[in-house]
Design a protein around this motif. Structure first.
Motif, mmCIF file in Angstrom:
data_model
loop_
_atom_site.group_PDB
_atom_site.id
_atom_site.type_symbol
_atom_site.label_atom_id
_atom_site.label_comp_id
_atom_site.label_asym_id
_atom_site.label_seq_id
_atom_site.Cartn_x
_atom_site.Cartn_y
_atom_site.Cartn_z
ATOM 1 N N SER A 1 0.819 -1.210 0.000
ATOM 2 C CA SER A 1 0.000 0.000 0.000
ATOM 3 C C SER A 1 0.850 1.256 0.000
ATOM 4 C CB SER A 1 -0.950 0.000 1.200
ATOM 5 O OG SER A 1 -0.218 -0.047 2.412
ATOM 6 N N GLY A 2 2.029 1.202 0.583
ATOM 7 C CA GLY A 2 2.925 2.348 0.635
ATOM 8 C C GLY A 2 4.323 1.956 0.235
ATOM 9 N N GLU A 3 5.014 2.851 -0.438
ATOM 10 C CA GLU A 3 6.391 2.587 -0.857
ATOM 11 C C GLU A 3 7.227 2.150 0.345
ATOM 12 O OE1 GLU A 3 10.010 4.826 -3.284
ATOM 13 O OE2 GLU A 3 8.258 5.979 -2.665
ATOM 14 N N CYS B 1 9.862 1.737 3.149
ATOM 15 C CA CYS B 1 10.773 2.617 3.868
ATOM 16 C C CYS B 1 12.199 2.098 3.617
ATOM 17 C CB CYS B 1 10.443 2.624 5.359
ATOM 18 S SG CYS B 1 10.896 1.096 6.226
ATOM 19 N N PRO B 2 13.231 2.837 4.013
ATOM 20 C CA PRO B 2 14.593 2.354 3.790
ATOM 21 C C PRO B 2 14.876 0.985 4.415
ATOM 22 C CG PRO B 2 14.641 4.697 4.210
ATOM 23 C CD PRO B 2 13.218 4.242 4.463
ATOM 24 N N MET B 3 14.368 0.734 5.612
ATOM 25 C CA MET B 3 14.590 -0.565 6.259
ATOM 26 C C MET B 3 14.016 -1.697 5.413
ATOM 27 S SD MET B 3 13.047 -1.916 9.916
ATOM 28 C CE MET B 3 11.341 -1.809 9.349
ATOM 29 N N CYS B 4 12.794 -1.504 4.928
ATOM 30 C CA CYS B 4 12.124 -2.545 4.149
ATOM 31 C C CYS B 4 12.738 -2.696 2.761
ATOM 32 C CB CYS B 4 10.631 -2.253 4.063
ATOM 33 S SG CYS B 4 9.817 -2.374 5.678
ATOM 34 N N ALA B 5 13.156 -1.592 2.162
ATOM 35 C CA ALA B 5 13.822 -1.662 0.856
ATOM 36 C C ALA B 5 15.118 -2.464 0.967
ATOM 37 C CB ALA B 5 14.093 -0.263 0.316
ATOM 38 N N ALA B 6 15.867 -2.233 2.041
ATOM 39 C CA ALA B 6 17.106 -2.978 2.248
ATOM 40 C C ALA B 6 16.815 -4.467 2.469
ATOM 41 C CB ALA B 6 17.879 -2.400 3.428
ATOM 42 N N ALA B 7 15.815 -4.774 3.289
ATOM 43 C CA ALA B 7 15.461 -6.178 3.528
ATOM 44 C C ALA B 7 15.043 -6.857 2.231
ATOM 45 C CB ALA B 7 14.341 -6.265 4.566
ATOM 46 N N HIS B 8 14.276 -6.158 1.416
ATOM 47 C CA HIS B 8 13.825 -6.671 0.121
ATOM 48 C C HIS B 8 15.034 -7.025 -0.752
ATOM 49 C CE1 HIS B 8 10.734 -6.697 -3.191
ATOM 50 N NE2 HIS B 8 11.835 -6.544 -3.907
ATOM 51 N N ALA B 9 15.975 -6.097 -0.843
ATOM 52 C CA ALA B 9 17.164 -6.321 -1.669
ATOM 53 C C ALA B 9 18.025 -7.447 -1.109
ATOM 54 C CB ALA B 9 17.976 -5.033 -1.778
ATOM 55 N N ILE C 1 8.834 -4.568 -7.046
ATOM 56 C CA ILE C 1 7.978 -3.942 -6.038
ATOM 57 C C ILE C 1 6.953 -3.089 -6.775
ATOM 58 C CG2 ILE C 1 7.831 -2.245 -4.164
ATOM 59 C CD1 ILE C 1 10.763 -2.968 -3.491
ATOM 60 N N VAL C 2 5.685 -3.220 -6.382
ATOM 61 C CA VAL C 2 4.617 -2.373 -6.905
ATOM 62 C C VAL C 2 3.926 -1.749 -5.699
ATOM 63 C CG1 VAL C 2 2.506 -2.258 -8.285
ATOM 64 C CG2 VAL C 2 4.299 -3.917 -8.883
ATOM 65 N N TYR C 3 3.883 -0.413 -5.668
ATOM 66 C CA TYR C 3 3.271 0.252 -4.523
ATOM 67 C C TYR C 3 2.152 1.182 -4.962
ATOM 68 C CZ TYR C 3 6.451 4.153 -5.635
ATOM 69 O OH TYR C 3 7.128 5.160 -6.252
ATOM 70 N N ALA C 4 1.203 1.392 -4.036
ATOM 71 C CA ALA C 4 0.046 2.247 -4.322
ATOM 72 C C ALA C 4 0.341 3.714 -4.056
ATOM 73 C CB ALA C 4 -1.155 1.782 -3.508
ATOM 74 N N ALA C 5 0.987 4.038 -2.942
ATOM 75 C CA ALA C 5 1.300 5.423 -2.590
ATOM 76 C C ALA C 5 2.793 5.545 -2.345
ATOM 77 C CB ALA C 5 0.528 5.843 -1.341
ATOM 78 N N PRO D 1 10.651 8.630 11.827
ATOM 79 C CA PRO D 1 11.989 8.740 12.406
ATOM 80 C C PRO D 1 13.110 8.467 11.397
ATOM 81 C CG PRO D 1 10.978 6.692 13.079
ATOM 82 C CD PRO D 1 9.931 7.462 12.316
ATOM 83 N N VAL D 2 12.738 8.038 10.193
ATOM 84 C CA VAL D 2 13.713 7.710 9.152
ATOM 85 C C VAL D 2 13.382 8.535 7.921
ATOM 86 C CG1 VAL D 2 14.553 5.833 7.681
ATOM 87 C CG2 VAL D 2 13.962 5.359 10.053
ATOM 88 N N ASN D 3 14.383 9.042 7.245
ATOM 89 C CA ASN D 3 14.137 9.810 6.024
ATOM 90 C C ASN D 3 13.393 8.970 4.995
ATOM 91 O OD1 ASN D 3 15.304 12.220 6.802
ATOM 92 N ND2 ASN D 3 17.333 11.630 6.081
ATOM 93 N N PRO D 4 12.394 9.540 4.341
ATOM 94 C CA PRO D 4 11.599 8.794 3.352
ATOM 95 C C PRO D 4 12.291 8.744 1.988
ATOM 96 C CG PRO D 4 10.730 11.001 3.596
ATOM 97 C CD PRO D 4 11.871 10.886 4.567
ATOM 98 N N LEU D 5 13.358 7.990 1.907
ATOM 99 C CA LEU D 5 14.109 7.882 0.660
ATOM 100 C C LEU D 5 13.388 6.970 -0.324
ATOM 101 C CD1 LEU D 5 17.656 7.383 2.192
ATOM 102 C CD2 LEU D 5 16.666 9.503 1.295
ATOM 103 N N PRO D 6 13.454 7.277 -1.609
ATOM 104 C CA PRO D 6 12.869 6.374 -2.611
ATOM 105 C C PRO D 6 13.587 5.018 -2.591
ATOM 106 C CG PRO D 6 13.449 8.497 -3.584
ATOM 107 C CD PRO D 6 14.027 8.474 -2.208
ATOM 108 N N ILE D 7 12.869 3.980 -2.925
ATOM 109 C CA ILE D 7 13.431 2.631 -2.939
ATOM 110 C C ILE D 7 14.715 2.575 -3.755
ATOM 111 C CG2 ILE D 7 13.052 0.250 -3.727
ATOM 112 C CD1 ILE D 7 10.017 0.765 -3.140
ATOM 113 N N GLY D 8 14.727 3.228 -4.907
ATOM 114 C CA GLY D 8 15.890 3.181 -5.799
ATOM 115 C C GLY D 8 17.168 3.710 -5.190
#
Length: 158
Positions: A80-82, A84-92, A99-103, A121-128
């Protein structure tokens, strides 16, 4: 993004609504195999105090335990949401595919500002910027108002 993607994203929004109704932040995600089978779904579970209990992180962990690397690489995480950096790192690190996100994180940041909500508490960096090798699609404009409303309910009530 096609109609199948939107169908999965709509389920993510339903999971986000379930999370909100359970007292959590409104995020939901699906892990879908290359042949379109939903392998696992989850929703945010941070209300208990562990703020790493994001659904995308849980799906990455689950995939590492249950899928061979070649299946992980072909799988798609819908959310549902892009991430976060923690989740993007775990994904990679888990070697998951698309990854397909709604917002987007940018949309969420804007909404939180409009709602006078505290920033994350974490900067909202794009997944890329975190996982440059991951194929990413989103946002889905047709779902933005619904997701914004979930965040409004979280931060303003109603």
């Amino acid at each position: 993004m096609d109609e199948r993607d939107l169908k999965h994203l709509r389920r993510c929004v339903e999971l986000a609504r379930e999370a909100l109704d359970a007292g959590d932040e409104p995020f939901g995600s699906l892990l879908v195999s290359a042949d379109g089978e939903v392998l696992k779904e989850d929703r945010n579970r941070v209300a208990g105090g562990d703020h790493t209990r994001h659904p995308e992180f849980e799906l990455a962990r689950w995939s590492a335990r249950h899928l061979p690397p070649e299946d992980r690489a072909k799988a798609t995480v819908y959310t549902s949401g892009e991430h976060c950096p923690m989740c993007a790192a775990a994904h990679a690190w888990a070697g998951l595919g698309r990854i397909v996100y709604a917002a987007s994180s940018q949309q969420l940041s804007q909404w939180l500002t409009e709602l006078a909500a505290p920033p994350a508490p974490v900067n909202p960096l794009p997944i890329g910027e975190i996982a440059p090798g991951v194929r990413v699609e989103g946002p889905a404009p047709e779902l933005a108002s619904e997701i914004r409303e979930l965040h409004r309910r979280l931060h303003v009530g109603g």
